[in-house]
Design a protein around this motif. Structure first.
Motif, PDB file in Angstrom:
ATOM      1  N   LEU A  26       0.820  -1.199   0.000  1.00  0.00           N
ATOM      2  CA  LEU A  26       0.000   0.000   0.000  1.00  0.00           C
ATOM      3  C   LEU A  26       0.862   1.260   0.000  1.00  0.00           C
ATOM      4  O   LEU A  26       0.653   2.163  -0.816  1.00  0.00           O
ATOM      5  N   ILE A  27       1.854   1.312   0.864  1.00  0.00           N
ATOM      6  CA  ILE A  27       2.735   2.481   0.938  1.00  0.00           C
ATOM      7  C   ILE A  27       3.526   2.618  -0.360  1.00  0.00           C
ATOM      8  O   ILE A  27       3.692   3.725  -0.881  1.00  0.00           O
ATOM      9  N   GLY A  28       3.979   1.516  -0.915  1.00  0.00           N
ATOM     10  CA  GLY A  28       4.704   1.561  -2.179  1.00  0.00           C
ATOM     11  C   GLY A  28       3.839   2.087  -3.311  1.00  0.00           C
ATOM     12  O   GLY A  28       4.263   2.929  -4.107  1.00  0.00           O
ATOM     13  N   ARG A  29       2.610   1.614  -3.376  1.00  0.00           N
ATOM     14  CA  ARG A  29       1.692   2.062  -4.427  1.00  0.00           C
ATOM     15  C   ARG A  29       1.348   3.536  -4.259  1.00  0.00           C
ATOM     16  O   ARG A  29       1.345   4.298  -5.221  1.00  0.00           O
ATOM     17  N   LEU A  30       1.068   3.955  -3.014  1.00  0.00           N
ATOM     18  CA  LEU A  30       0.764   5.370  -2.765  1.00  0.00           C
ATOM     19  C   LEU A  30       1.958   6.259  -3.100  1.00  0.00           C
ATOM     20  O   LEU A  30       1.798   7.325  -3.698  1.00  0.00           O
ATOM     21  N   ALA A 122      -6.550   7.972  -3.991  1.00  0.00           N
ATOM     22  CA  ALA A 122      -5.806   6.710  -3.991  1.00  0.00           C
ATOM     23  C   ALA A 122      -6.033   5.938  -2.696  1.00  0.00           C
ATOM     24  O   ALA A 122      -6.196   4.710  -2.720  1.00  0.00           O
ATOM     25  N   VAL A 123      -6.052   6.616  -1.563  1.00  0.00           N
ATOM     26  CA  VAL A 123      -6.319   5.945  -0.276  1.00  0.00           C
ATOM     27  C   VAL A 123      -7.692   5.282  -0.323  1.00  0.00           C
ATOM     28  O   VAL A 123      -7.855   4.147   0.118  1.00  0.00           O
ATOM     29  N   ARG A 124      -8.659   5.996  -0.889  1.00  0.00           N
ATOM     30  CA  ARG A 124     -10.002   5.409  -0.996  1.00  0.00           C
ATOM     31  C   ARG A 124     -10.012   4.176  -1.902  1.00  0.00           C
ATOM     32  O   ARG A 124     -10.505   3.123  -1.524  1.00  0.00           O
ATOM     33  N   SER A 125      -9.471   4.332  -3.101  1.00  0.00           N
ATOM     34  CA  SER A 125      -9.581   3.231  -4.076  1.00  0.00           C
ATOM     35  C   SER A 125      -8.701   2.039  -3.721  1.00  0.00           C
ATOM     36  O   SER A 125      -9.074   0.903  -3.998  1.00  0.00           O
ATOM     37  N   LEU A 126      -7.550   2.283  -3.119  1.00  0.00           N
ATOM     38  CA  LEU A 126      -6.638   1.186  -2.795  1.00  0.00           C
ATOM     39  C   LEU A 126      -6.922   0.539  -1.446  1.00  0.00           C
ATOM     40  O   LEU A 126      -6.541  -0.616  -1.220  1.00  0.00           O
ATOM     41  N   PHE A 127      -7.594   1.276  -0.552  1.00  0.00           N
ATOM     42  CA  PHE A 127      -7.730   0.776   0.814  1.00  0.00           C
ATOM     43  C   PHE A 127      -9.150   0.880   1.368  1.00  0.00           C
ATOM     44  O   PHE A 127      -9.801  -0.122   1.617  1.00  0.00           O
ATOM     45  N   LEU A 128      -9.644   2.096   1.550  1.00  0.00           N
ATOM     46  CA  LEU A 128     -10.901   2.294   2.264  1.00  0.00           C
ATOM     47  C   LEU A 128     -12.098   1.636   1.590  1.00  0.00           C
ATOM     48  O   LEU A 128     -12.987   1.116   2.279  1.00  0.00           O
ATOM     49  N   ASP A 129     -12.135   1.649   0.272  1.00  0.00           N
ATOM     50  CA  ASP A 129     -13.267   1.065  -0.450  1.00  0.00           C
ATOM     51  C   ASP A 129     -13.396  -0.439  -0.242  1.00  0.00           C
ATOM     52  O   ASP A 129     -14.430  -1.024  -0.584  1.00  0.00           O
ATOM     53  N   HIS A 130     -12.402  -1.072   0.317  1.00  0.00           N
ATOM     54  CA  HIS A 130     -12.406  -2.520   0.510  1.00  0.00           C
ATOM     55  C   HIS A 130     -12.746  -2.928   1.943  1.00  0.00           C
ATOM     56  O   HIS A 130     -12.680  -4.112   2.283  1.00  0.00           O
TER      57      HIS A 130
END
Length: 155
Positions: A26-30, A122-130
């Motif tokens: 996650l940190i790498g992608r962000l 990006a935080v929403r689409s990669l993390f929070l939305d899941h």
């Protein structure tokens, strides 16, 4: 040498390694998205967020380093690079000649203002939305509890 080690159970090891893998990916992608979309590194972003969190946009190097869990030398080198790019300035402390402040510039404010919406998306689409709302609350509770324990150990 390994006598007395409280080894992780299979379940603990799975949870720990899954968490580490999540964090790294996650940190790498962000970081990659920030760099390509806003030309700010993840560390630039972290510094600028910390500076915009205070009303006057200035923090002592030492306080900033502590907030980011960085060594003083890393903070000093990074701030020097950010000064070179016009994102922050350095101010000497009028009361303590050994202390210095990092101060966000107008260019730094513009950079964080441009990067923040991209980061949030990006935080929403990669993390929070899941996550479900219940999972999100549980994650927050766990995170707060662990950070409080870490802070206790630092005191």
């Amino acid at each position: 040498m390994t006598d007395g080690v409280n080894w992780l159970t299979a379940e603990e090891q799975h949870a720990w390694r899954s968490f580490v893998r999540l964090h790294e990916r996650l940190i790498g992608r962000l970081a990659h998205l920030l760099q390509t979309e806003s030309r700010l590194s993840a560390t630039d972003y972290a510094v600028l967020v910390n500076l915009t969190d205070v009303p006057d946009g200035r923090r002592q190097y030492q306080d900033l380093a502590r907030a980011l869990e960085w060594e003083k030398s890393r903070m000093s080198h990074h701030i020097t690079r950010m000064i070179g790019r016009g994102l922050v300035t350095r101010e000497e402390s009028p009361r303590d000649g050994r202390a210095a402040y990092a101060v966000i510039t107008e260019a730094g404010r513009e950079a964080i203002a441009a990067a923040a919406p991209l980061h949030v998306q990006a935080v929403r689409s990669l993390f929070l939305d899941h996550l479900t709302p219940a999972e999100l609350r549980t994650l927050a509770e766990i995170s707060v509890r662990v950070v409080e324990k870490l802070d206790e150990n630092d005191a």
